[in-house]
Write a protein that holds these residues in place. Structure first.
Motif, mmCIF file in Angstrom:
data_model
loop_
_atom_site.group_PDB
_atom_site.id
_atom_site.type_symbol
_atom_site.label_atom_id
_atom_site.label_comp_id
_atom_site.label_asym_id
_atom_site.label_seq_id
_atom_site.Cartn_x
_atom_site.Cartn_y
_atom_site.Cartn_z
ATOM 1 N N GLN A 32 0.842 -1.202 0.200
ATOM 2 C CA GLN A 32 -0.122 -0.019 -0.115
ATOM 3 C C GLN A 32 1.044 1.266 -0.070
ATOM 4 N N MET A 33 0.290 2.261 -0.318
ATOM 5 C CA MET A 33 0.714 3.703 -0.258
ATOM 6 C C MET A 33 0.045 4.795 0.163
ATOM 7 N N PHE A 34 0.281 5.542 0.908
ATOM 8 C CA PHE A 34 -0.590 6.953 1.704
ATOM 9 C C PHE A 34 -0.271 7.728 0.812
ATOM 10 N N PHE A 35 -1.649 8.600 0.670
ATOM 11 C CA PHE A 35 -1.809 9.962 0.023
ATOM 12 C C PHE A 35 -0.912 11.072 0.726
ATOM 13 N N ASN A 36 0.054 11.806 -0.240
ATOM 14 C CA ASN A 36 0.627 12.852 0.293
ATOM 15 C C ASN A 36 1.650 12.485 1.492
ATOM 16 N N ASP A 37 2.181 11.255 1.529
ATOM 17 C CA ASP A 37 2.850 10.902 2.461
ATOM 18 C C ASP A 37 4.529 11.405 2.637
ATOM 19 N N HIS A 38 5.095 11.160 3.658
ATOM 20 C CA HIS A 38 6.468 12.054 3.715
ATOM 21 C C HIS A 38 7.591 11.239 3.050
ATOM 22 N N ALA A 39 8.509 12.207 2.627
ATOM 23 C CA ALA A 39 9.696 11.481 1.857
ATOM 24 C C ALA A 39 10.643 10.668 2.828
ATOM 25 N N PRO A 40 11.414 9.945 2.386
ATOM 26 C CA PRO A 40 11.665 9.312 1.149
ATOM 27 C C PRO A 40 10.489 8.648 0.631
ATOM 28 N N GLY A 41 10.519 8.446 -0.730
ATOM 29 C CA GLY A 41 9.526 7.428 -1.427
ATOM 30 C C GLY A 41 9.717 6.110 -1.008
ATOM 31 N N HIS A 42 8.343 5.687 -0.607
ATOM 32 C CA HIS A 42 8.474 4.452 0.327
ATOM 33 C C HIS A 42 6.863 3.890 -0.113
ATOM 34 N N PHE A 43 6.972 2.356 0.370
ATOM 35 C CA PHE A 43 5.557 1.780 0.247
ATOM 36 C C PHE A 43 5.451 0.962 1.720
ATOM 37 N N HIS A 44 4.261 0.645 2.045
ATOM 38 C CA HIS A 44 3.874 -0.036 3.157
ATOM 39 C C HIS A 44 3.725 -1.631 2.778
ATOM 40 N N VAL A 45 3.859 -2.472 3.470
ATOM 41 C CA VAL A 45 3.563 -3.934 3.353
ATOM 42 C C VAL A 45 3.048 -4.325 4.841
ATOM 43 N N LYS A 46 1.877 -5.203 4.514
ATOM 44 C CA LYS A 46 1.590 -6.017 5.666
ATOM 45 C C LYS A 46 1.360 -7.316 5.262
ATOM 46 N N TYR A 47 1.850 -8.230 6.224
ATOM 47 C CA TYR A 47 1.724 -9.575 6.006
ATOM 48 C C TYR A 47 1.202 -10.268 7.344
ATOM 49 N N ALA A 48 0.160 -10.895 7.392
ATOM 50 C CA ALA A 48 -0.254 -11.334 8.666
ATOM 51 C C ALA A 48 -0.302 -10.188 9.780
ATOM 52 N N GLU A 49 0.404 -10.627 10.978
ATOM 53 C CA GLU A 49 0.237 -9.344 11.840
ATOM 54 C C GLU A 49 1.643 -8.572 11.739
ATOM 55 N N HIS A 50 2.335 -8.702 10.531
ATOM 56 C CA HIS A 50 3.774 -7.906 10.510
ATOM 57 C C HIS A 50 3.187 -7.013 9.549
ATOM 58 N N LYS A 51 4.135 -5.804 9.892
ATOM 59 C CA LYS A 51 4.139 -4.387 8.989
ATOM 60 C C LYS A 51 5.644 -4.097 8.823
ATOM 61 N N ALA A 52 5.870 -3.450 7.688
ATOM 62 C CA ALA A 52 7.046 -2.920 7.345
ATOM 63 C C ALA A 52 6.814 -1.702 6.402
ATOM 64 N N VAL A 53 7.789 -0.664 6.302
ATOM 65 C CA VAL A 53 7.955 0.430 5.302
ATOM 66 C C VAL A 53 9.307 0.178 4.631
ATOM 67 N N ILE A 54 9.145 0.312 3.213
ATOM 68 C CA ILE A 54 10.203 -0.127 2.593
ATOM 69 C C ILE A 54 10.527 1.214 1.557
#
Length: 86
Positions: free
Chosen positions: A13-35
């Motif tokens: 996923q991506m948020f609208f108007n999110d902060h730099a640097p360019g990144h995406f959000h990942v959800k997998y089961a109960e785990h979350k990460a920003v890459i």
């Protein structure tokens, strides 16, 4: 937060108007990460090793599309879906 891809139980996923640097959000089961898109480094959170490997493989293939979607989100526009990892 728009979902741009889903594969093997992984949601990207991506948020609208999110902060730099360019990144995406990942959800997998109960785990979350920003890459970060450019470096493909995890800048927040943690994923299981196998899930992270799949996400990084997918992101390498689709980096240009991720950057395009990042720009769309920065402009408050809906990002385009990206093909899942097959």
């Amino acid at each position: 937060m728009p979902t741009i891809s889903v594969f093997y139980g992984i949601m990207v996923q991506m948020f609208f108007n999110d902060h730099a640097p360019g990144h995406f959000h990942v959800k997998y089961a109960e785990h979350k990460a920003v890459i970060e898109i450019q470096s493909l480094e995890v800048i927040q959170g943690k994923l299981p090793r196998r899930a992270l490997a799949l996400v990084l493989e997918w992101a390498q293939v689709h980096r240009a599309e991720l950057l395009d979607d990042w720009e769309l989100c920065r402009q408050m526009q809906h990002p385009k879906p990206i093909q899942p990892l097959e």
